[in-house]
Write a protein that holds these residues in place. Structure first.
Motif, short mmCIF file in Angstrom:
data_model
loop_
_atom_site.label_atom_id
_atom_site.label_comp_id
_atom_site.label_asym_id
_atom_site.label_seq_id
_atom_site.Cartn_x
_atom_site.Cartn_y
_atom_site.Cartn_z
N ALA A 118 0.85 -1.19 0.00
CA ALA A 118 0.00 0.00 0.00
C ALA A 118 0.89 1.24 0.00
O ALA A 118 0.66 2.19 -0.76
N GLU A 119 1.92 1.21 0.83
CA GLU A 119 2.82 2.37 0.90
C GLU A 119 3.53 2.56 -0.44
O GLU A 119 3.58 3.66 -0.99
N LYS A 120 4.03 1.44 -0.99
CA LYS A 120 4.76 1.51 -2.26
C LYS A 120 3.89 2.09 -3.38
O LYS A 120 4.29 3.02 -4.08
N TYR A 121 2.67 1.53 -3.53
CA TYR A 121 1.87 1.93 -4.68
C TYR A 121 1.15 3.26 -4.47
O TYR A 121 0.98 4.03 -5.41
N LEU A 122 0.73 3.54 -3.23
CA LEU A 122 0.12 4.86 -3.01
C LEU A 122 1.16 5.95 -3.20
O LEU A 122 0.86 7.03 -3.72
N LYS A 123 2.40 5.67 -2.81
CA LYS A 123 3.47 6.66 -3.07
C LYS A 123 3.72 6.80 -4.56
O LYS A 123 3.83 7.91 -5.08
N GLN A 124 3.80 5.65 -5.25
CA GLN A 124 4.09 5.72 -6.68
C GLN A 124 3.03 6.51 -7.44
O GLN A 124 3.33 7.21 -8.40
#
Ligand code: ADP
Ligand code: ADP
Length: 226
Positions: free
Chosen positions: A116-122
Motif C-alpha cells: 500500500a505504501e509503495k503503490y500509493l506513493k508511486q
C-alpha cells in the motif's frame, strides 16, 4: 513469452448483438498495447472477457500460458483490471481500499501494508491515505484504481479508457504514471478512442471496429500509413 493470446474470440449477447465476430490478438510480455476503436466497437467486451467479467461465446484466451477455460484462477491472478467506472466504496479510506483488495488475493496483511505504501506513493496518493475516497478529485480516483489494481502484483495491467473525460493536464500525468509502471516490466493493455493517447504511450496497436480487428500493427507503422 506471450502475455496474452486470443484466438477466434466471439461474443454474442443475449439480445443477439454480435459484439465480437472472431478476433485474434497477441500481446507480448512487457508490451504497452492499445486497443483503439470507436464507441460500440467491442473494446469493453474484449476486456471484460479477458478479466472473466463477461462470458465468451467461443474462442480461446490464454494469459501467461494459463487458459481461461481450464486455469481460470491462475489466469485471473496475472491481471490487474482498472475499469472505467469508480467501483470502490467512497466512504473507505485509500489505505483501506488498497489493503482490502490485497486481502481478496490472499496477500498477508503486513505485506499488503508495505505494498500500500509503495503503490500509493508511486501514484502520488500517500499523503491522502487516511482520507475517504469520496474526498478525492477525479484524477486521483483514477490513480487510486491503478494502485488498487497493482496490489496483488499482477504481470499485466488492463485499463478501460483510463483517461476518458479527464482534462489534458491530468491525462498527461496519468500517462507518466503508466509509463513508469510499464518500465517496471508490467505489460499494459489499454482501450482508448483517442489516437493521440495510443501514439503517446503505446508500441503496438490493434484497431477494432464492429467486432473485428481491422488493423494490428506498431504505432510507427500506423502513423506511416496515415
Ligand atoms: P452475458 O451474456 O455476459 O450474461 P447479458 O446479455 O446477460 O450478458 O447482459 C448483461 C446485462 O447488460 C444485462 O442486464 C443487460 O440488460 C445489460 N445490457 C443489455 N444491453 C446492453 C448494452 N447495449 N450495453 C450495455 N449493457 C447492456
Ligand atoms: P466499446 O467498449 O468499444 O464501446 P462494447 O464492447 O461496450 O464496445 O460494446 C460492443 C457492442 O455490444 C455494442 O453494440 C454494445 O451495445 C453491445 N453490448 C455491450 N454490452 C452489452 C450487454 N451487456 N448486453 C447486450 N449488448 C451489449
Amino acid at each position: 513469452m506471450s502475455a496474452l493470446s486470443i484466438k477466434q474470440l466471439t461474443k454474442t449477447y443475449k439480445g443477439g448483438v454480435e459484439a465480437l465476430k472472431g478476433i485474434d490478438l497477441e500481446v507480448k510480455q512487457g508490451d504497452f498495447f492499445a486497443l483503439l476503436g470507436p464507441n460500440g466497437a467491442g473494446k469493453s467486451t474484449t476486456i471484460g472477457i479477458i478479466a472473466s467479467l463477461v462470458n465468451k461465446s467461443s474462442g480461446e484466451v490464454t494469459i501467461y500460458g494459463d487458459n481461461l477455460d481450464t486455469h481460470k484462477v491462475a489466469a485471473k491472478s496475472h491481471i490487474g483490471l482498472v475499469p472505467q467506472e469508480f467501483n470502490f466504496n467512497q466512504f473507505e479510506t485509500l489505505q483501506q481500499i488498497v489493503v482490502n483488495q490485497a486481502g481478496y488475493y490472499g496477500v498477508p496483511r503486513d505485506l499488503a501494508k508495505q505494498r500500500a505504501e509503495k503503490y500509493l506513493k508511486q501514484l502520488d496518493l500517500w499523503e491522502k491515505r487516511n482520507q475517504p475516497a469520496r474526498s478525492l478529485s477525479g484524477g486521483m480516483k483514477r490513480r487510486l484504481m491503478i494502485a488498487r489494481a497493482l496490489m496483488h502484483e499482477p504481470k499485466m495491467l488492463i485499463l478501460d479508457e483510463p483517461t476518458a473525460g479527464v482534462d489534458i493536464e491530468i491525462r498527461r500525468s496519468m500517462w507518466q504514471f503508466l509509463r513508469e509502471i510499464n518500465a517496471q516490466g508490467i505489460t499494459i493493455i489499454l482501450t482508448t478512442h483517442y489516437l493521440e493517447e495510443a501514439e503517446m504511450l503505446c508500441r503496438n496497436i490493434a484497431i477494432i471496429d464492429k467486432g473485428r480487428i481491422i488493423e494490428n500493427t506498431t504505432i510507427k507503422g500506423l502513423l506511416a500509413e496515415l
